[in-house]
Design a protein around this motif. Sequence first.
Motif: not given
Length: 482
Positions: A2-3, A5, A19, A70-73, A432, A435-436, A439
């Motif tokens: 999960n991310y 935004a 995600g 949550i992986a990141s913001l 997003l 962020q992907l 990661a």
Amino acid sequence: MNYLAFDLGASSGKLFLGGVDGGRLRLREVHRFENGPVALARHLYWDFFAIHRNLCEGIRIACAEAGGPIASLGIDSFSNDFCLIGRDGALLTPMRCYRDDRTARAREAIFQKCPPRRLYTLSGNQVALFNTAMQLAAMREENDRSLDSGATLLLLPDLLCALLTGDVSGEYTISSVTQLFDFAADTWHAELLKAFGIPAELLPPVCHPGSPRGVIRPETGLPAIPVVTVCEHDTASAFLAAPLTGDAAIISSGTWSLVGTETPAPVITEYGFAHNVANEGGLPGHHRLLRNVMGSWLLQELRAEYAGEGVTLSFGGLAELGAAEPPFSFLIDVDDECFFSPGDVRRKIRSRGRGAVPPERPGQFVRCICESLALKYRYSIEVLEELCGRPLREIHIVGGGSKDSFLCQLTADACGRSVHAGPADASAVGNLLVQLMAAGELESVEAGRALIRASFPIQTFAPRRGEWDAVYRCYCEHFHLK
């Protein structure tokens, strides 16, 4: 995974949970709030405290609904507006809105210190009163002592990141549009800082999209989520979400319409200065060359004016009313300076437009605005083609304006090009994507755009024959655009 935004626009803020599932991009809005300038003592401000409170509330809601870690913001927003913070992190100034008129008052004094042509040559940015450089120069003209207090300037999304994690830095894409950035040196421009009397220590170190910004601190009362630097300028994020298929124009359509294309590097020329074409940073290989067009701000102002008279009109309702009116009755230059400040939009349209039938009914105003936007889009695309030396054979409209089928069809008709519309939440999607990539779930922007095409409906509008070419020639002549 999960991310989160967070995407802040001039009229609303949204937090999305997203995600990748089953080869498709998942994006769900979990929190939304209204945003807008606040008038106080003849000045315009943003309610930054409400923005921060809503960001925190959105994070709490998302964590409760995520069903997993949550992986990141990532955070993106509109550009140019800022606060100064002290060494202890305290806010030293309120956040002025870029539509505040202090820069107009100081215009002549500012341009005496650095003439527009020199300013463009050094920064590559459009010459516009709302830029960060203009705001700081106006503060200097008004003898604002806060510039000499040892403070640090943080643009809106950088300030939100700092309050969450303690990291005090400036992100590249949003820094690049301040009119204080040196593309060649990849840092703040020493000559421009000196010209406007801005202390070099006022500006933070610059970081690039994809880099970590730390973890949300315990004292915030929020979960310890990593914060990742995305393309913090919402237009930079939106451009990444345009599912391109070759040479194309991109229109990020919202309060502003940013009409542009991607180039490998800045293009700073006399022609670009003459037509006020902006160079703006992006991910490597995705530099943005664009022109600002007033956008849906005029429709927002129209709705607000009618609402003040007790008449409620939705955006969809406005489009229906506009479609029912005859074409080409009245046109305006949507970028006339009179439209920049809020208020009295109907009187301004009638006084500054050209045509046989000045608008009276709501639908007539809508038709006038949308046809004028479409014609200004065509003009902007032709300028970009000349500047970058290649044809832009199709148009991708992303952002909230991609849902306006009436305006999308008018754009196709006026420009004589196919229009591909969507995704609507383009800034959040681009946020997003970065962020992907950070990661390791996406290998490139191209892979992300393929994922977008597989995940969101993209509507196509074919150009229809009509009187547009003749109308366009008259439009350019009337408003001195050629």
